[in-house]
Design a protein around this motif. Sequence first.
Motif, short mmCIF file in Angstrom:
data_model
loop_
_atom_site.label_atom_id
_atom_site.label_comp_id
_atom_site.label_asym_id
_atom_site.label_seq_id
_atom_site.Cartn_x
_atom_site.Cartn_y
_atom_site.Cartn_z
N UNK A 172 0.90 3.35 -7.09
CA UNK A 172 1.18 4.39 -6.09
C UNK A 172 1.43 3.71 -4.75
N UNK A 173 2.56 4.05 -4.14
CA UNK A 173 2.92 3.46 -2.85
C UNK A 173 2.13 4.13 -1.72
N UNK A 174 2.33 3.59 -0.49
CA UNK A 174 1.56 4.07 0.66
C UNK A 174 1.92 5.50 1.04
N UNK A 175 3.14 5.96 0.64
CA UNK A 175 3.52 7.34 0.94
C UNK A 175 3.10 8.31 -0.16
N UNK A 176 2.36 7.84 -1.16
CA UNK A 176 1.86 8.73 -2.20
C UNK A 176 2.80 8.90 -3.38
N UNK A 177 3.91 8.18 -3.42
CA UNK A 177 4.85 8.30 -4.55
C UNK A 177 4.64 7.15 -5.54
N UNK A 198 -6.75 2.74 -0.69
CA UNK A 198 -5.65 2.35 0.21
C UNK A 198 -6.17 1.94 1.58
N UNK A 199 -7.25 2.62 2.05
CA UNK A 199 -7.72 2.40 3.43
C UNK A 199 -8.80 1.35 3.54
N UNK A 200 -9.17 0.71 2.44
CA UNK A 200 -10.13 -0.38 2.62
C UNK A 200 -11.00 -0.69 1.44
N UNK A 201 -11.33 0.28 0.60
CA UNK A 201 -12.18 -0.02 -0.54
C UNK A 201 -11.40 -0.82 -1.56
N UNK A 253 -10.59 4.81 -16.01
CA UNK A 253 -10.26 3.43 -15.74
C UNK A 253 -10.67 3.07 -14.34
N UNK A 254 -9.84 2.29 -13.66
CA UNK A 254 -10.19 1.86 -12.32
C UNK A 254 -8.92 1.74 -11.48
N UNK A 255 -9.13 1.82 -10.15
CA UNK A 255 -8.03 1.67 -9.19
C UNK A 255 -8.38 0.53 -8.25
N UNK A 256 -7.37 -0.26 -7.89
CA UNK A 256 -7.62 -1.35 -6.94
C UNK A 256 -6.41 -1.50 -6.03
N UNK A 257 -6.65 -2.09 -4.88
CA UNK A 257 -5.60 -2.24 -3.87
C UNK A 257 -4.88 -3.56 -4.07
N UNK A 258 -3.55 -3.50 -4.07
CA UNK A 258 -2.70 -4.69 -4.21
C UNK A 258 -2.28 -5.14 -2.83
N UNK A 259 -2.92 -6.19 -2.31
CA UNK A 259 -2.61 -6.69 -0.98
C UNK A 259 -1.52 -7.75 -0.98
N UNK A 260 -1.03 -8.13 -2.18
CA UNK A 260 -0.01 -9.17 -2.25
C UNK A 260 1.39 -8.61 -1.99
N UNK A 288 4.45 -6.30 -0.20
CA UNK A 288 4.85 -6.17 1.21
C UNK A 288 4.12 -5.02 1.88
N UNK A 289 3.90 -3.94 1.17
CA UNK A 289 3.14 -2.81 1.70
C UNK A 289 1.95 -2.55 0.78
N UNK A 290 0.92 -1.91 1.34
CA UNK A 290 -0.28 -1.66 0.54
C UNK A 290 0.05 -0.70 -0.59
N UNK A 291 -0.34 -1.07 -1.81
CA UNK A 291 -0.13 -0.22 -2.99
C UNK A 291 -1.43 -0.13 -3.76
N UNK A 292 -1.62 0.99 -4.45
CA UNK A 292 -2.82 1.21 -5.24
C UNK A 292 -2.44 1.18 -6.72
N UNK A 293 -3.08 0.30 -7.47
CA UNK A 293 -2.83 0.15 -8.90
C UNK A 293 -3.88 0.92 -9.69
N UNK A 294 -3.42 1.70 -10.63
CA UNK A 294 -4.32 2.44 -11.53
C UNK A 294 -4.17 1.85 -12.94
N UNK A 295 -5.27 1.40 -13.52
CA UNK A 295 -5.32 0.95 -14.90
C UNK A 295 -6.15 1.97 -15.67
N UNK A 296 -5.52 2.69 -16.59
CA UNK A 296 -6.15 3.84 -17.21
C UNK A 296 -6.01 3.76 -18.73
N UNK A 297 -7.00 4.31 -19.41
CA UNK A 297 -6.93 4.47 -20.86
C UNK A 297 -7.35 5.89 -21.19
N UNK A 298 -6.91 6.38 -22.35
CA UNK A 298 -7.26 7.73 -22.75
C UNK A 298 -8.77 7.85 -22.90
#
Length: 818
Positions: free
Chosen positions: A59-64, A108-111, A132-139, A141-151
């Motif tokens: 998920x990008x910083x604009x929520x898309x 996205x804002x720090x956690x 699953x879990x979500x983590x922030x990708x700081x590598x 160009x812009x802050x993105x949130x990665x979701x790794x999910x399983x059923x």
Amino acid sequence: MTADTSPRRLPMLGDEVKPDRGTPAMAALTFWQAHLQQVTAFPQSATSRQDTRELRLVVAVDGRLCEANPSAIARLGYPLTTLTTLSWLQLLQVDSRQAGYDSWQRVQKGQSSEAVRLTLVAQDGTTLPVQGYAYRDDQAETVRVNYHLVSVPPPPDLACPSTPSAPAAPTALTPGTAIAAWAAIADQTELITRALPDTTLIAVNDAYCRVLGQSQTDLVGQQFLQLIPPSERAQVQAALRSLTPDQPVAYTEHLLALANGEMAYFQWSNRGQFDAQGRLYEIQSVGRNIQPYKQIQQRLQESEDAFRRLFDAAAIGLAQTTIGEGRYLRVNRKLCDILGYSEAELLSITYKEISHPDDLPACAAYMQNLLAGKVHSHPIQKRFFRKDGAIVWCKTTVSFLHDINGKPIYAIVALEDITDQKAIEQALQASQTTLNQQTQILRAVLDSMSEGVIVLDASGQVRLSNATARQLLQLLPTGNRLGELPTWGPHHTPCFYQTDRQTPCPPDEFPLQRAMRGEVVDNQEVYILPPDAPCDLSGKSAPGTWLSFTAHPLTPATGQIQGSVIIFRDITRYKQVETEILHALAQEKALGEMRSRFLRLTSHEFRNPLTTILSTAELLQRYEWSREEQLAELALIQSKAQHLAALLEETLMLDQAETGQLQLWLEPLDLRVLSEQVIRSLYREYGLPTPITLVGDPAFPSVIWADKKLLQQILTNLIGNALKYSPQGNPIQVTYGHQGDQVWLQVTDHGLGIPPEDQAHLFEFCYRGKNVGNIPGTGLGLAIVQKCVTLHGGTIALTSEVGLGTTVIVKFPLRLLE
């Protein structure tokens, strides 16, 4: 007997053993050991290795959404090009949007990362519970949130792990341990079975038998697929065919015929056992009756459908938003019609982005009041920008949906389009403005005049008045409007007096009465009191005003008097100029005398100690002195410096009292101890043999509340004055006590006394009696005492006779410790 080599051979935890329907405990123990091993291996699933079943969304910083892995694309049913145009909230079920939005914001804002449990919505409308879990990708160009999910698997007590376990080491079994293990499985409430790849049952527990109403002997050897209604078999077969060594677990839900003839839904976890060549040789299943949950889910779905129908069919715009940012989580069709946006477009923005910027501060204040509980639901009017750029006015009502702890979790917003209503209001306002223009111009002209203007009708009712008239005559009580004033007649008029301010003006001679009779009044001067003021002019402080009246009757063409116009002006200032000038001159003269007196007294009081200090210091520098002589001279310097410090302290304290900076700080103290300390200090300062007697009431409280510093000033100045103005040897008596709720303190001396003409001025700044002669002093002491007593809420009184002495009595409230 030779070993059986048919496909029904049953490996047990890696060992090849023969199926023996006569010893089910051995097979049950094998299954239970495998089940326990799988459960302990569960934490090593998706988080420890790459899993092809994992859904990965970015998920990008604009929520898309900007990225998705093939598993996510396949499970959600969207093409990648479509998936990356959606907002994160569009992909979430309504009940998960708040949690999904909050996790995205926090990460996205720090956690750095956090666990999530959500429900996704596929393109075909089906729901997909995931965790699953979500983590922030700081590598990036812009802050993105990665979701790794399983059923999300079935509840933990129904689920088997998704990662196949390694075969356990062979376990030596005895008949006793085998029977005990199978008994443990038999007591389980879950339905536990083992079957061959063709679904032929080889072991079942007692719960399975009870549910189907058959014995183990009857069931073992049947295909469990034949026990399932035909309509349910296809999806079970498809799930079993999907079992592979990489995906050894499949979850199914299907109907099952109960022993009582009813049908119920069961949820199953089916694990395949594979040999070293990857061939399926056994299916182990755990099932649980979920019919009650199905019924609850159905009722919830029906309730949700009903709510959605009502929500969508509402005649006003409705929205569910997050609290704080105000992001739309759910909107109805009417809201889309009002704002001109599609549902997908609204879900990707916040209400602030389409609100008029001038209305945002009021909205923020409104939300703060809602969060603080000051209001619960109150409509406000605000403007929105439609998608086509037009402005639409809406009556907006916001309320909160709270959790069981009372914490707000959602905002429910109702919007009613009032654009047409606002247009009508604006048109009416414009018409009213046009109609009132002439009146406003006339009123502006009248209000700009320094003269008062009043127009009366034939009955004496005020029809028109300007601001000056209302101010001068105080005709308008609070809340009255023009045209609603009381009649200005004999019982409602202010008190009018003639130029001597003593003789009341006869009613017939009132300027308005004369005008009502048709007379022309030209500059009639009167003294006037407001209607609510007492008509008593015995003193000079009466709140009166000098006015000069001019009045003319209103006589239209008919010749009949229809009213009168009265014009008057305030001439009070002109009549008071001389008095004010004389008063100002007197005050200036008194102030000048006080300044001269203060400078004269303080300069004298400062000069003498300073002279002594300087001369003594010079002598100490110029001549050789013994140690005793030096100490004596230094003591003299110290004494004079302390005198200067005390004088400066008195001056500063009086200045603080005059400017309102002197404050009362109450503390517990012993009045007798404080009095004794002051007396000892004065003895050391004056060094006089004057006897001072301290007499206290035996019943006086040992501790009272008072300001120690101020009370010390009172005692020091009163006793010091008695010492200063009493001949040596004349006794001084200090007495204290209490009467009721008052403390009284009295200092009596037999000294010079104070002349009667000076007694009224003794508490003035820098005032001293005429008979003090050359006795040093500044005239500040009694002024300071009066200020200190006043701060205590008390009073001071003085009686004195020249040549006989003076008595000063101080009283202040008694404050005791509770």
